[in-house]
Design an enzyme around this catalytic site. Structure first.
Site, mmCIF file in Angstrom:
data_model
loop_
_atom_site.group_PDB
_atom_site.id
_atom_site.type_symbol
_atom_site.label_atom_id
_atom_site.label_comp_id
_atom_site.label_asym_id
_atom_site.label_seq_id
_atom_site.Cartn_x
_atom_site.Cartn_y
_atom_site.Cartn_z
ATOM 1 N N CYS A 7 -5.513 -6.752 2.852
ATOM 2 C CA CYS A 7 -4.141 -6.289 3.078
ATOM 3 C C CYS A 7 -4.154 -4.833 3.559
ATOM 4 C CB CYS A 7 -3.305 -6.432 1.810
ATOM 5 S SG CYS A 7 -1.668 -5.683 1.979
ATOM 6 N N CYS A 10 -2.272 -2.439 1.150
ATOM 7 C CA CYS A 10 -3.041 -2.177 -0.077
ATOM 8 C C CYS A 10 -4.125 -1.138 0.206
ATOM 9 C CB CYS A 10 -3.657 -3.461 -0.626
ATOM 10 S SG CYS A 10 -2.488 -4.526 -1.523
ATOM 11 N N ASP A 33 5.555 5.527 9.734
ATOM 12 C CA ASP A 33 5.159 4.401 10.572
ATOM 13 C C ASP A 33 4.367 4.927 11.769
ATOM 14 O OD1 ASP A 33 6.404 1.246 10.972
ATOM 15 O OD2 ASP A 33 5.359 2.196 12.662
ATOM 16 N N THR A 96 4.861 -8.412 10.389
ATOM 17 C CA THR A 96 3.452 -8.477 10.799
ATOM 18 C C THR A 96 2.502 -8.118 9.665
ATOM 19 O OG1 THR A 96 3.495 -6.197 11.607
ATOM 20 C CG2 THR A 96 4.000 -7.921 13.205
ATOM 21 N N HIS A 101 7.541 -4.155 2.699
ATOM 22 C CA HIS A 101 7.776 -2.757 3.078
ATOM 23 C C HIS A 101 9.184 -2.607 3.612
ATOM 24 C CE1 HIS A 101 5.954 -4.999 6.389
ATOM 25 N NE2 HIS A 101 6.691 -4.274 7.225
ATOM 26 N N HIS A 103 11.519 -0.519 6.020
ATOM 27 C CA HIS A 103 11.551 0.441 7.127
ATOM 28 C C HIS A 103 12.769 1.334 6.917
ATOM 29 C CE1 HIS A 103 8.860 -1.725 10.103
ATOM 30 N NE2 HIS A 103 9.185 -2.745 9.337
HETATM 31 P P1 AMP Z 1 6.622 -5.281 10.189
HETATM 32 O O1 AMP Z 1 6.496 -5.631 11.654
HETATM 33 O O2 AMP Z 1 8.025 -5.294 9.668
HETATM 34 O O3 AMP Z 1 5.667 -6.100 9.339
HETATM 35 O O4 AMP Z 1 6.194 -3.761 10.080
HETATM 36 C C1 AMP Z 1 4.871 -3.331 10.072
HETATM 37 C C2 AMP Z 1 4.904 -1.896 10.490
HETATM 38 O O5 AMP Z 1 3.686 -1.289 10.126
HETATM 39 C C3 AMP Z 1 5.090 -1.670 12.003
HETATM 40 O O6 AMP Z 1 6.278 -0.934 12.238
HETATM 41 C C4 AMP Z 1 3.822 -0.899 12.404
HETATM 42 O O7 AMP Z 1 4.081 0.092 13.365
HETATM 43 C C5 AMP Z 1 3.378 -0.309 11.075
HETATM 44 N N1 AMP Z 1 1.964 -0.031 10.969
HETATM 45 C C6 AMP Z 1 0.931 -0.836 11.293
HETATM 46 N N2 AMP Z 1 -0.254 -0.243 11.008
HETATM 47 C C7 AMP Z 1 0.058 0.974 10.469
HETATM 48 C C8 AMP Z 1 -0.722 2.068 9.984
HETATM 49 N N3 AMP Z 1 -2.062 2.039 9.950
HETATM 50 N N4 AMP Z 1 -0.071 3.160 9.531
HETATM 51 C C9 AMP Z 1 1.276 3.222 9.549
HETATM 52 N N5 AMP Z 1 2.066 2.215 9.979
HETATM 53 C C10 AMP Z 1 1.474 1.107 10.452
HETATM 54 ZN ZN ZN Z 2 -1.003 -5.484 -0.153
#
Ligand code: AMP
Ligand code: ZN
Length: 112
Positions: A7, A10, A33, A96, A101, A103
């Site tokens: 994850c 995590c 983000d 994704t 989480h 936003h």
């Molecule tokens: P979701 O599409 O709602 O699952 O949001 C996942 C979010 O995680 C997206 O907005 C990505 O830009 C963000 N994300 C992915 N990898 C990272 C990372 N290493 N650090 C910070 N944000 C990330």
């Molecule tokens: Zn997790």
């Protein structure tokens, strides 16, 4: 609940993958983000792993309420208390990362 080895969030919470911390306490972590969709785009996560907001709501409603409070406090600092709070839930809604989480989009006037 055990924390899945694979994850991404995590690993971020554990400090194994770098992130830009915005807030943390015993139960909750917030970070920027990596692909911001607003001037301020913060992700707030519970330290414990739940796949989505419904799982969190069922298992720990106080933590879900706490996440809303943290979102408000970020927006109070960044943009006179105005913000958008989004939980993408399910692949077809754009989720994704399957560690719940919130936003938080704030820091500027948002398009409708
Ligand atoms: P979701 O599409 O709602 O699952 O949001 C996942 C979010 O995680 C997206 O907005 C990505 O830009 C963000 N994300 C992915 N990898 C990272 C990372 N290493 N650090 C910070 N944000 C990330
Ligand atoms: Zn997790």
């Amino acid at each position: 609940m055990s924390e899945p080895q694979d994850c991404l969030f995590c690993k971020i919470i554990a400090g194994e993958i770098p992130s830009t911390k915005v807030y943390e306490d015993d139960t909750t972590y917030a970070f920027k983000d990596i692909n911001p969709k607003a001037k301020v785009h913060v992700l707030i996560v519970p330290r414990r792993h739940y796949a989505n907001v419904a799982e969190l709501a069922k298992a720990d409603p106080a933590e879900l309420a706490h996440i809303a409070e943290v979102a408000q406090s970020i927006a109070d600092k960044e943009f006179h208390g105005a913000y958008r709070l989004i939980f993408n839930t399910g692949l077809d809604a754009g989720q994704t990362v399957f560690h719940v989480h919130a936003h938080v989009l704030t820091g500027e006037k948002l398009d409708e």
